[in-house]
Design an enzyme around this catalytic site. Structure first.
Site: not given
Ligand code: NAD
Ligand code: TDX
Length: 361
Positions: A135-137, A160, A164
């Site tokens: 993810t970009d997060e 989260y 990741k």
């Protein structure tokens, strides 16, 4: 010999869309390994269950014995790891499951893949791929300008995204240390059919239909970069086929919107399909327009202000571009939710669209 893809987390939102896209676009056999948590459901795979190229195994990616067995039995030519706890709000309430699945589980799959891969004959060894879906997060939060590139340092802000980021590092390390042909993709926010209703877009659609408040965290000015899920899946197939091992690729559709703009767009498209004036749930609450349901609520702790993906690398190197605009994708998505209200009921037995992820809540 045709390819075999081991798709972990294939009963979830992006995974089940990927299974459909991969069955349609390739001749590959698809083996799904999924724990069927609250977010995964066989209802997401009903239409492909009878396909002779499709196989399903129920199980946990953190169960090393099981993962080893599945890999030995099906002998995949690629592993695509979607399996994860995926909701930021739930990671705030209880990070443990995120560590178990997103960190330990991802490592177990990498380690099992490495053991299998290291004994393969050299041609199969060269063509084997491990694709880690991320993810970009992991990059953290942006200010008013700029966008995440593959060189942006990781700075995760939620449990989260921290979990990741850990898995992304392991995928990279397994390439550098052992030579396992890993690739990581970091994608922006997905939307589309089969997304669990805890996420912003399906939650807003279903609350419009039920005439319930549309919860907007903080001032609604947070920005996300939206991509229709099938476009993401086609991008993943492209990376799997032509991406360079040891690399990471940012996937996104150059489609930044403030949350308030998304909520307004959902309200206007739901209005087109099912005018508020004809919706009995709206009449019951004395509401005439879906936008009247907008409600500002307490902000998410650690809420990232803005995400934006710079997809130049995947565009130039692999010629991938999304095919749908946000408006086109939103019409498809809302049409799907209206036609699949039984699915929404079926997957929501333990979740009633309550607020999640408030630290003192
Ligand atoms: P999801 O929550 O809808 O689905 C996750 C799937 O993984 C479910 O089927 C669940 O049963 C399964 N799963 C969870 N724990 C498992 C375990 N221990 N063993 C086996 N299966 C397990 O998630 P999603 O939105 O489809 O996201 C899929 C992947 O894509 C995740 O890795 C997520 O981080 C990443 N991602 C998501 C988005 C997005 O906008 N949704 C964007 C970028 C990246
Ligand atoms: O009720 C809500 N109200 C609201 O304002 C919800 C559920 C969310 N929001 C806001 C928070 C975010 O700014 O909307 C934005 C989107 O929220 P989510 O749908 O929870 O997604 P996000 O936190 O951006 O994370 C998603 O995109 C990246 C996925 O859940 C992740 O799995 C993915 O990695």
């Amino acid at each position: 010999m045709e390819a075999t893809l081991l798709v972990t987390g294939g009963a979830g939102f992006i995974g089940c869309n990927f299974v459909r896209v991969a069955l349609a676009e390739t001749g590959a056999r698809i083996v799904v390994l999924d724990k069927l948590t609250y977010a995964g459901s066989l209802a997401n795979l009903e239409d492909v269950a009878a396909d002779s190229r499709f196989h399903f195994v129920k199980g946990d990616i953190a169960d090393a014995e099981l993962v080893r067995k599945v890999i030995r039995e099906f002998r995949p030519s690629a592993v695509v790891n979607f399996a994860a706890e995926s909701h930021v709000d739930r990671s705030i309430e209880g990070p443990a499951a995120f560590i178990e699945t997103n960190v330990v589980g991802a490592w177990v799959v990498l380690e099992s893949a490495r053991n299998y891969w290291s004994d393969l004959p050299s041609m199969e060894k060269d063509s084997f791929r491990f694709l880690q879906i991320s993810t970009d997060e992991v990059y953290g939060s942006l200010g008013e300008s700029g966008a995440f590139t593959e060189l942006t340092p990781m700075a995760p802000n939620s449990p989260y995204s921290a979990s990741k980021a850990a898995a992304d590092h392991f995928a990279r390390a397994y390439h550098k240390t052992y030579g396992l042909p890993t690739i990581v993709t970091n994608c922006s926010n997905n939307y589309g059919p089969y997304q669990f209703p805890e996420k912003l877009i399906p939650l807003i659609i279903l609350n419009c239909l039920d005439g319930k408040p549309l919860p907007i965290y903080g001032d609604g000015g947070n920005v996300r970069d939206w991509l229709f899920v099938e476009d993401h899946c086609l991008g993943l197939l492209t990376v799997l086929e032509r991406g360079r091992v040891g690399e990471s690729y940012n996937l996104g559709g150059r489609c930044e919107r403030r949350n308030l703009e998304i909520v307004d767009l959902v309200c206007s498209v739901v209005e087109e399909y099912f005018p508020a004036a004809r919706n009995p749930s709206m009449a019951k609450g004395g509401m005439k327009e879906y936008a009247q349901l907008k409600t500002y609520v307490e902000d998410r702790p650690g809420h990232d202000r803005r995400y934006a993906i710079d997809p130049t690398k995947v565009e130039c190197e692999l010629s991938w571009r999304p095919s749908l605009t946000l408006e086109e994708g939103m019409r498809k998505t809302i049409g799907w939710y209206l036609d699949h209200q039984g699915w929404c009921e079926q997957v929501s037995t333990e979740y009633r669209r309550e607020r999640l992820g408030l630290v003192d809540g």
